[in-house]
Design a protein around this motif. Structure first.
Motif, PDB file in Angstrom:
ATOM      1  N   GLU A   1       0.816  -1.212   0.000  1.00  0.00           N
ATOM      2  CA  GLU A   1       0.000   0.000   0.000  1.00  0.00           C
ATOM      3  C   GLU A   1       0.854   1.268   0.000  1.00  0.00           C
ATOM      4  O   GLU A   1       0.565   2.228  -0.725  1.00  0.00           O
ATOM      5  CB  GLU A   1      -0.918  -0.004   1.218  1.00  0.00           C
ATOM      6  CG  GLU A   1      -1.806   1.218   1.327  1.00  0.00           C
ATOM      7  CD  GLU A   1      -2.683   1.170   2.561  1.00  0.00           C
ATOM      8  OE1 GLU A   1      -3.570   2.042   2.682  1.00  0.00           O
ATOM      9  OE2 GLU A   1      -2.485   0.262   3.401  1.00  0.00           O
ATOM     10  N   ASP A   2       1.935   1.289   0.785  1.00  0.00           N
ATOM     11  CA  ASP A   2       2.769   2.486   0.863  1.00  0.00           C
ATOM     12  C   ASP A   2       3.458   2.774  -0.465  1.00  0.00           C
ATOM     13  O   ASP A   2       3.631   3.936  -0.852  1.00  0.00           O
ATOM     14  CB  ASP A   2       3.804   2.326   1.975  1.00  0.00           C
ATOM     15  CG  ASP A   2       3.155   2.292   3.348  1.00  0.00           C
ATOM     16  OD1 ASP A   2       1.987   2.699   3.456  1.00  0.00           O
ATOM     17  OD2 ASP A   2       3.808   1.844   4.308  1.00  0.00           O
ATOM     18  N   ARG A   3       3.871   1.744  -1.180  1.00  0.00           N
ATOM     19  CA  ARG A   3       4.504   1.953  -2.486  1.00  0.00           C
ATOM     20  C   ARG A   3       3.495   2.505  -3.493  1.00  0.00           C
ATOM     21  O   ARG A   3       3.842   3.336  -4.332  1.00  0.00           O
ATOM     22  CB  ARG A   3       5.099   0.652  -3.003  1.00  0.00           C
ATOM     23  CG  ARG A   3       6.409   0.257  -2.333  1.00  0.00           C
ATOM     24  CD  ARG A   3       7.019  -0.973  -2.979  1.00  0.00           C
ATOM     25  NE  ARG A   3       8.356  -1.220  -2.466  1.00  0.00           N
ATOM     26  CZ  ARG A   3       9.469  -0.722  -2.994  1.00  0.00           C
ATOM     27  NH1 ARG A   3       9.379   0.063  -4.050  1.00  0.00           N
ATOM     28  NH2 ARG A   3      10.654  -0.989  -2.488  1.00  0.00           N
ATOM     29  N   PHE A   4       2.271   2.035  -3.407  1.00  0.00           N
ATOM     30  CA  PHE A   4       1.248   2.514  -4.338  1.00  0.00           C
ATOM     31  C   PHE A   4       0.908   3.983  -4.100  1.00  0.00           C
ATOM     32  O   PHE A   4       0.334   4.634  -4.961  1.00  0.00           O
ATOM     33  CB  PHE A   4      -0.021   1.672  -4.208  1.00  0.00           C
ATOM     34  CG  PHE A   4       0.159   0.247  -4.659  1.00  0.00           C
ATOM     35  CD1 PHE A   4       1.156  -0.100  -5.546  1.00  0.00           C
ATOM     36  CD2 PHE A   4      -0.678  -0.754  -4.189  1.00  0.00           C
ATOM     37  CE1 PHE A   4       1.335  -1.406  -5.961  1.00  0.00           C
ATOM     38  CE2 PHE A   4      -0.524  -2.064  -4.603  1.00  0.00           C
ATOM     39  CZ  PHE A   4       0.500  -2.402  -5.491  1.00  0.00           C
ATOM     40  N   ALA A   5       1.275   4.511  -2.917  1.00  0.00           N
ATOM     41  CA  ALA A   5       0.980   5.916  -2.620  1.00  0.00           C
ATOM     42  C   ALA A   5       1.710   6.864  -3.558  1.00  0.00           C
ATOM     43  O   ALA A   5       1.339   8.038  -3.677  1.00  0.00           O
ATOM     44  CB  ALA A   5       1.351   6.237  -1.175  1.00  0.00           C
TER      45      ALA A   5
ATOM     46  N   LEU B   1       3.416  11.624   1.777  1.00  0.00           N
ATOM     47  CA  LEU B   1       4.741  11.987   1.294  1.00  0.00           C
ATOM     48  C   LEU B   1       5.828  11.293   2.118  1.00  0.00           C
ATOM     49  O   LEU B   1       6.824  10.809   1.560  1.00  0.00           O
ATOM     50  CB  LEU B   1       4.900  13.503   1.343  1.00  0.00           C
ATOM     51  CG  LEU B   1       6.112  14.099   0.626  1.00  0.00           C
ATOM     52  CD1 LEU B   1       5.749  15.435   0.002  1.00  0.00           C
ATOM     53  CD2 LEU B   1       7.278  14.267   1.595  1.00  0.00           C
ATOM     54  N   ASN B   2       5.644  11.236   3.426  1.00  0.00           N
ATOM     55  CA  ASN B   2       6.615  10.547   4.292  1.00  0.00           C
ATOM     56  C   ASN B   2       6.651   9.051   3.986  1.00  0.00           C
ATOM     57  O   ASN B   2       7.731   8.433   3.999  1.00  0.00           O
ATOM     58  CB  ASN B   2       6.265  10.774   5.758  1.00  0.00           C
ATOM     59  CG  ASN B   2       6.461  12.219   6.173  1.00  0.00           C
ATOM     60  OD1 ASN B   2       7.297  12.922   5.623  1.00  0.00           O
ATOM     61  ND2 ASN B   2       5.675  12.676   7.152  1.00  0.00           N
TER      62      ASN B   2
ATOM     63  N   THR C   1       9.913   6.966   2.634  1.00  0.00           N
ATOM     64  CA  THR C   1      10.396   5.803   3.376  1.00  0.00           C
ATOM     65  C   THR C   1      10.496   4.570   2.490  1.00  0.00           C
ATOM     66  O   THR C   1      11.477   3.816   2.567  1.00  0.00           O
ATOM     67  CB  THR C   1       9.467   5.520   4.570  1.00  0.00           C
ATOM     68  OG1 THR C   1       9.392   6.685   5.405  1.00  0.00           O
ATOM     69  CG2 THR C   1       9.973   4.347   5.387  1.00  0.00           C
ATOM     70  N   CYS C   2       9.503   4.369   1.637  1.00  0.00           N
ATOM     71  CA  CYS C   2       9.488   3.180   0.779  1.00  0.00           C
ATOM     72  C   CYS C   2      10.542   3.235  -0.317  1.00  0.00           C
ATOM     73  O   CYS C   2      11.163   2.226  -0.648  1.00  0.00           O
ATOM     74  CB  CYS C   2       8.101   3.015   0.153  1.00  0.00           C
ATOM     75  SG  CYS C   2       6.819   2.552   1.303  1.00  0.00           S
ATOM     76  N   TYR C   3      10.760   4.422  -0.879  1.00  0.00           N
ATOM     77  CA  TYR C   3      11.664   4.569  -2.021  1.00  0.00           C
ATOM     78  C   TYR C   3      13.016   5.163  -1.626  1.00  0.00           C
ATOM     79  O   TYR C   3      13.808   5.528  -2.506  1.00  0.00           O
ATOM     80  CB  TYR C   3      11.022   5.468  -3.077  1.00  0.00           C
ATOM     81  CG  TYR C   3       9.791   4.891  -3.720  1.00  0.00           C
ATOM     82  CD1 TYR C   3       9.866   4.116  -4.874  1.00  0.00           C
ATOM     83  CD2 TYR C   3       8.530   5.125  -3.181  1.00  0.00           C
ATOM     84  CE1 TYR C   3       8.740   3.587  -5.476  1.00  0.00           C
ATOM     85  CE2 TYR C   3       7.387   4.603  -3.775  1.00  0.00           C
ATOM     86  CZ  TYR C   3       7.499   3.841  -4.917  1.00  0.00           C
ATOM     87  OH  TYR C   3       6.373   3.322  -5.503  1.00  0.00           O
TER      88      TYR C   3
END
Length: 336
Positions: free
Chosen positions: A209-213, A230-231, A235-237
């Motif tokens: 889910e966080d990557r899809f953001a 945005l945070n 964090t994911c990338y």
């Protein structure tokens, strides 16, 4: 159960004699004919399309009485395989439970096969389906309704749900403790099946889910981009970005937001990931370019790849077995 349903559907589909017997018994049963909704035969299921599996199981369940009557008639007519098929369809409880449980996944499956899918919306809808499965799992009344439906179907063919034979030291079969058939099938089949579905849906969609953001970086979606999102994106990338701090990344996103706010025609903001990536300047917005580049390589489903395989079968036939790669590539691009 699914393999047997597929085998029986193919047996009726590829044999004129068996199909004729099925149609004759279907005409004699007005109730089943109405539930079949103008269908004259069973629907085969696909290995990769779960939406079609639900439809196939629904058709097989609606025509269960007709299938049993047809197999009995074929056995009396000397069909050697009809007896084997008739003895292998004692899975009424599993059939009812799987068909009912897969039904909420049909709209989600159709949504995930869309080429221009909204990843954030897909995750949100996936959470809804997971919550629905969890509520049904924890609600005793839902299981009672399913088991009652299975009991009614079994009674129509003079059968009753029973507990399979077991021994004290059973190791090769499910040997859960139960005082009645309802409790046994709930513990042995229903709960593990629903838990497996929930686990698969969570690991495949909710986990990313966080990557899809990063989809909120598309100009048309910038209005929903919050500091919290945005945070999460940073964090994911973080391992792939040139920005070393979240403040540096936020400054670049602010410039990106202002760029599209100053666009001459605000109504023409880009809405697709590929179009946005094509106009993103790597020298000016390197971190946004990296996020979008990674996101565009993360398909939420394998529907596009499966479409390519289906297309390959139609383009590279036995007659074109010596086709060169460049010719095949050109013809495939034309078809797509």
């Amino acid at each position: 159960m699914m393999d047997t349903v597929q085998a029986i559907a193919l047996a009726f589909d590829y044999s004129a004699k068996r199909l004729l017997s099925f149609k004759e018994n279907l005409e004699a049963n007005a109730q089943v004919k109405e539930e079949m909704v103008r269908r004259q035969k069973l629907k085969t299921l696909f290995e990769t399309r779960w939406a079609s599996r639900s439809d196939s199981l629904n058709t097989f369940l609606s025509a269960y009485n007709v299938v049993v009557d047809s197999l009995e008639d074929l056995e009396q007519q000397g069909d050697s395989k009809a007896r084997g098929y008739a003895c292998s369809i004692d899975f009424i409880v599993s059939l009812v439970v799987v068909q009912s449980t897969l039904q909420p996944l049909v709209p989600l499956s159709a949504m995930l096969q869309n080429k221009e899918i909204d990843l954030i919306e897909a995750v949100a809808e996936n959470k809804v389906v997971i919550e629905q499965l969890r509520r049904n799992r924890n609600e005793d009344g839902h299981w009672d309704d399913l088991f009652h439906k299975a009991t009614v179907v079994a009674a129509s063919v003079n059968e009753v749900p029973v507990i399979p034979r077991g021994v004290a030291r059973q190791v090769n079969r499910v040997n859960v403790p139960a005082v009645n058939p309802s409790q046994y099938w709930k513990r042995a089949m229903y709960l593990p099946f629903v838990d497996h579905l929930i686990q698969e849906l969570t690991s495949r969609l909710v986990k990313n889910e966080d990557r899809f953001a990063a989809q909120t970086l598309i100009p048309q979606n910038l209005h929903v981009l919050t500091n919290d999102m945005l945070n999460k994106i940073f964090t994911c990338y973080h391992d792939d970005l040139t920005a070393t701090t979240v403040v540096e990344f936020q400054e670049e996103v602010d410039r990106w937001r202002i760029k599209w706010d100053m666009a001459r025609d605000p109504t023409c903001k880009l809405a697709s990931l590929s179009e946005t990536l094509a106009v993103t300047n790597f020298n000016l917005y390197p971190n946004i370019f990296i996020c979008l580049s990674i996101l565009i390589t993360m398909p939420v489903a394998t529907a596009t790849a499966e479409r390519s395989f289906s297309l390959m079968r139609r383009v590279k036939t036995h007659v074109r077995s010596t086709m060169l790669s460049q010719t095949f590539k050109s013809l495939s691009a034309t078809r797509l």
